[in-house]
Design an enzyme around this catalytic site. Structure first.
Site, short mmCIF file in Angstrom:
data_model
loop_
_atom_site.label_atom_id
_atom_site.label_comp_id
_atom_site.label_asym_id
_atom_site.label_seq_id
_atom_site.Cartn_x
_atom_site.Cartn_y
_atom_site.Cartn_z
NE ARG A 188 -3.83 0.61 2.06
CZ ARG A 188 -5.03 0.66 2.66
NH1 ARG A 188 -5.18 1.38 3.76
NH2 ARG A 188 -6.05 0.03 2.17
NE ARG B 236 -10.10 -5.31 0.74
CZ ARG B 236 -9.36 -4.31 1.27
NH1 ARG B 236 -9.94 -3.28 1.84
NH2 ARG B 236 -8.04 -4.34 1.16
CD GLN C 257 -12.91 -1.77 -0.34
OE1 GLN C 257 -12.09 -1.74 0.55
NE2 GLN C 257 -14.13 -2.24 -0.15
#
Ligand code: CP
Ligand code: NVA
Length: 304
Positions: free
Chosen positions: A103, A286, A133
Site C-alpha cells: 500500500r 476483503r 476493494q
C-alpha cells in the site's frame, strides 16, 4: 499466466469472474472449517506506506487461514524510496518471502515492485487504484443480488482510487458505473473513453441514483489529501449519501462504503447504520477475496 495483481485493467472479464467464483466457493469451504493449509511455510511481506485497518487485518488473517505467515512492514521501518530504492526492496523481499502486498502513495512504486520482485505482488491501494476493494465490492453485490450482469453502481463522491477500480470492475463484468461528482472531481483516465455506455458521469446526484442497484460512497478526502480537507468539504456539499438521496434510488438499492467512513460528511449516520450489515459483508469479503487471490498467486503460480 498473470503473476501479479496490480491493476484490474490487466485482466479479462472472464479472469475476474473466475476469481469471484473461486472466492465464493472458498468462502463456503472456509465456513465449513475445511480450508486446507495450502500456503503452509510461505510468508507474505506486507508493506504499508499509509494507515490501514481492513487491509492489514484481512491479508494477515488470510495468510494465517492458509497456514502461512505475514510480516507487517511500515514506511517508518523500511523507508521506501528514501532509505532504500523500491527496486532493491522488491528484489530483496523476493529472495526472503513468497509474496509482497503493498500500500503506497505512488502507483508506480507498486508497478516497479511487480517488475523487479520474482514473487507475486498485490496492490493493496495506491493513489491510483484499490483493486482488492473493488473485487470484494462486486463479490458482495453478486452475493446480494445473485448476479452481476446489468447491475448499476452509482458512486456518489470523489473520482478517486476506489471509484477508478470500481469503474474498471463494472466494465469488465458487464455492469454499469455512474460517477456522481462535482465538476472538477471526475476521473480523467483516457481508457474510460473505451468503456462506452457502461461508464457515465452525472453531476446531479438525485438523477444519478435513480437506476442504482448499489449506491456507493467513499471519503471526500483520501489519505495524502489532508491539506485539501476544507476545500474538498466545501466542494462536495450536496453530494452526501443520506436518506433523502436514497429516496430517489430504487427500493431494492443497497449502500456500500469501503470504509473508513467519515460520518456526517460523505454519508450520514442514518444511511450508514441502515445498511451496515451489507457494509460489514463487504468488509468481510476483503478477507475472502484476498485469501483466494493469495492462494492462486502464491500457491498455484498465477492467474490463468
Ligand atoms: N477499505 C480499506 O482499504 O480499509 P483500510 O484503509 O482500513 O485498510
Ligand atoms: N479513497 C480512500 C480509500 C481508503 C480505503 C483513500 O485512499 O484514503
Amino acid at each position: 499466466m498473470i503473476t501479479n495483481f496490480i491493476s484490474l485493467l490487466d485482466f479479462t472479464g472472464d479472469q475476474l469472474a473466475m476469481l469471484l467464483d473461486r472466492a465464493i466457493a472458498d468462502k463456503a469451504i472456509w465456513r465449513a472449517g475445511q480450508l486446507p493449509h495450502t500456503l503452509s511455510g510461505k510468508t507474505l511481506a506486507m508493506i504499508f506506506e499509509k494507515p490501514s485497518l481492513r487491509t492489514r487485518v484481512s491479508f494477515e488473517t488470510a495468510m494465517n487461514d492458509l497456514g502461512g505467515h505475514a510480516i507487517h512492514l511500515t514506511q517508518a521501518e523500511i523507508g521506501i524510496g528514501s532509505r532504500e530504492a523500491v527496486q532493491d526492496i522488491a528484489r530483496v523481499i523476493g529472495r526472503l518471502c513468497d509474496g509482497i502486498m503493498a500500500r503506497t502513495f505512488s502507483h508506480q512504486f507498486v508497478e516497479t515492485m511487480g517488475r523487479y520482485a520474482d514473487v507475486p505482488v498485490v496492490n493493496a491501494l495506491t493513489d491510483f487504484s484499490h483493486p482488492c476493494q473493488a473485487m470484494a465490492d462486486v463479490m458482495t453485490i453478486r452475493e446480494h443480488f445473485g448476479g452481476l450482469a446489468g447491475k448499476t453502481i452509482t458512486f456518489v463522491g470523489d473520482g478517486n482510487n476506489v471509484a477508478r477500480s470500481l469503474s474498471v470492475a463494472c466494465h469488465k463484468l458487464g455492469m454499469n458505473f455512474i460517477l456522481a461528482c462535482p465538476r472538477g472531481y471526475e476521473l480523467q483516465d483516457p481508457f474510460l473513453a473505451e468503456f462506452g455506455p457502461s461508464y457515465r458521469v452525472e453531476h446531479d446526484p438525485q438523477l444519478a441514483v435513480t437506476s442504482a442497484d448499489c449506491v456507493y460512497t467513499d471519503t471526500w478526502v483520501s489519505m495524502g489529501q489532508e491539506d485539501e480537507k476544507e476545500k474538498r468539504r466545501r466542494d462536495f456539499t450536496g453530494y452526501q449519501l443520506n436518506m433523502d438521496l436514497m429516496a430517489h434510488a430504487p427500493k431494492h438499492a443497497i449502500i456500500l462504503h469501503c470504509l473508513p467512513a467519515y460520518r456526517g460528511f460523505e454519508i450520514t449516520d442514518e444511511a450508514l447504520e441502515a445498511h451496515f450489515e451489507t457494509i460489514l459483508d463487504e468488509a468481510e469479503n476483503r478477507l475472502h477475496f484476498q485469501r483466494t487471490l493469495l492462494n492462486i498467486l502464491m500457491g498455484e503460480g498465477g492467474i490463468p
